[in-house]
Design a protein around this motif. Structure first.
Motif, short mmCIF file in Angstrom:
data_model
loop_
_atom_site.label_atom_id
_atom_site.label_comp_id
_atom_site.label_asym_id
_atom_site.label_seq_id
_atom_site.Cartn_x
_atom_site.Cartn_y
_atom_site.Cartn_z
N ARG A 179 -9.87 -6.61 7.89
CA ARG A 179 -9.34 -6.14 6.60
C ARG A 179 -7.82 -6.20 6.21
O ARG A 179 -7.49 -6.58 5.21
CB ARG A 179 -9.91 -4.59 6.42
CG ARG A 179 -11.31 -4.42 6.37
CD ARG A 179 -11.82 -3.04 6.05
NE ARG A 179 -11.48 -2.03 6.97
CZ ARG A 179 -12.00 -1.62 8.24
NH1 ARG A 179 -13.15 -2.20 8.48
NH2 ARG A 179 -11.86 -0.71 8.91
N MET A 180 -7.08 -5.74 7.24
CA MET A 180 -5.72 -5.71 7.20
C MET A 180 -5.20 -6.93 7.09
O MET A 180 -3.96 -7.31 6.25
CB MET A 180 -5.08 -5.00 8.12
CG MET A 180 -5.31 -3.60 8.14
SD MET A 180 -4.59 -2.55 9.72
CE MET A 180 -2.64 -2.78 9.26
N THR A 215 -7.02 -8.59 2.83
CA THR A 215 -5.93 -8.47 1.96
C THR A 215 -5.49 -9.95 1.44
O THR A 215 -5.17 -10.12 0.34
CB THR A 215 -4.97 -7.70 2.73
OG1 THR A 215 -4.48 -8.48 3.95
CG2 THR A 215 -5.04 -6.32 2.99
N PHE A 257 0.82 -1.21 -0.06
CA PHE A 257 0.11 -0.08 0.02
C PHE A 257 0.74 1.05 0.06
O PHE A 257 0.54 2.27 -0.75
CB PHE A 257 -0.88 -0.11 1.18
CG PHE A 257 -1.91 1.02 1.21
CD1 PHE A 257 -2.85 1.18 0.38
CD2 PHE A 257 -1.73 2.18 2.35
CE1 PHE A 257 -3.84 2.08 0.39
CE2 PHE A 257 -2.42 3.33 2.07
CZ PHE A 257 -3.68 3.40 1.46
N ASP A 269 -3.93 -1.12 -2.74
CA ASP A 269 -4.90 -1.51 -1.71
C ASP A 269 -5.56 -2.75 -1.67
O ASP A 269 -6.37 -3.04 -2.57
CB ASP A 269 -6.15 -0.20 -1.51
CG ASP A 269 -7.01 -0.46 -0.37
OD1 ASP A 269 -6.70 -1.80 0.17
OD2 ASP A 269 -7.89 0.20 -0.22
N ARG A 278 -10.96 -3.42 11.26
CA ARG A 278 -9.69 -2.90 10.59
C ARG A 278 -8.88 -4.30 10.63
O ARG A 278 -8.14 -4.52 9.69
CB ARG A 278 -9.26 -2.11 11.54
CG ARG A 278 -7.62 -1.47 10.91
CD ARG A 278 -7.36 0.03 11.32
NE ARG A 278 -7.48 0.19 12.85
CZ ARG A 278 -6.31 0.16 13.61
NH1 ARG A 278 -5.02 -0.30 12.75
NH2 ARG A 278 -6.12 0.23 14.86
N THR A 322 -7.06 -4.53 0.40
CA THR A 322 -8.62 -4.76 0.65
C THR A 322 -9.57 -4.55 -0.66
O THR A 322 -10.90 -4.94 -0.35
CB THR A 322 -8.77 -3.74 1.78
OG1 THR A 322 -8.99 -2.27 1.30
CG2 THR A 322 -8.21 -3.76 2.90
N ASP A 323 -9.19 -3.91 -1.64
CA ASP A 323 -10.03 -3.81 -3.03
C ASP A 323 -9.66 -4.77 -3.73
O ASP A 323 -8.74 -4.96 -4.33
CB ASP A 323 -9.65 -2.44 -3.65
CG ASP A 323 -10.36 -2.23 -5.02
OD1 ASP A 323 -11.31 -3.05 -5.14
OD2 ASP A 323 -10.20 -0.94 -5.44
#
Length: 226
Positions: A101-102, A106, A35, A53, A98, A55-56
């Motif tokens: 997601r992290m 990912t 990132f 990113d 969070r 997470t996308d």
């Protein structure tokens, strides 16, 4: 190309840089995904993909496709991406989301995007970074441990889903990695017992080698002397 093409996520972190150095030293072509910015400039055997990113899902797919466009194929996906927060269970709920997601989203997105390319390799490898703390969580470790436990189960499920192919999927489970951040957070600790980033990188690269072709679905503890 005859050399292995290795993708490293979280490549700008302490562990990610150690993995990249070791992969380059053994002769791999390396694509570094993060990132944040990538320190090294692009070269013949190095592709830096900063600002990604993971997470996308679309961003993850674009990054993996860019690797194949550059090197012609992909052999290894080494997921060092992630983060940590210490927080008691009655802390802010946002920390739980969070960490998911992290640490989990990912890795899931990177694996999903890379799978079509890795399954075309004659010796594809995925190695994820879990955590020993996800096996027995301590106080303040709930959000982090839950997300890393998800990485463990994702690893096992992917290994089962792909075992008819040449792809292997494994995870390493470190204890405390010797990083500047961990030293700052635990100034009185005996750091000689911790895992050195280069030591963990060596285990990861073993799992991402031809020698480890019979190992899949494994969660490998790397405890140091903790």
């Amino acid at each position: 190309m005859s050399k292995r093409v290795t993708v490293i996520t979280g490549a700008s972190g302490v562990l990610g840089r150690a993995i990249a150095d070791a992969a380059l030293a053994r002769g791999d072509a390396v694509a570094a995904v993060d990132f944040g910015p990538i320190a090294r400039e692009d070269g013949h055997d190095w592709l830096g993909l900063g600002g990604v990113d993971l997470t996308d899902p679309a961003a993850a797919q674009a990054a993996m496709d860019a690797v194949v466009e550059r090197f012609g194929r992909m052999d290894n996906l080494l997921n060092a991406v992630g983060g940590f927060v210490w927080q008691m269970t009655d802390g802010p709920l946002e920390s739980w989301g969070r960490m998911q997601r992290m640490n989990l989203t990912t890795v899931l997105n990177a694996c999903r995007a890379a799978l079509p390319h890795l399954t075309q390799s004659t010796a594809g490898r995925i190695v994820n970074v879990g955590a020993l703390g996800a096996l027995q969580a301590g106080a303040g470790m709930g959000a982090y441990a839950a997300s890393k436990a998800g990485v463990h189960k994702l690893t096992e499920a992917l290994a089962e889903e792909t075992k008819a192919s040449a792809l292997t999927v494994n995870a390493v489970l470190p204890s405390i990695i010797d990083t500047p951040a961990n030293r700052a957070d635990m100034p009185d600790a005996d750091v000689s017992t911790w895992v050195q980033p280069a030591e963990l990188a060596a285990v990861i690269l073993f799992l991402a080698s031809d020698t480890a072709s019979a190992v899949t679905g494994a969660l490998v503890p790397v405890k140091g002397r903790v």
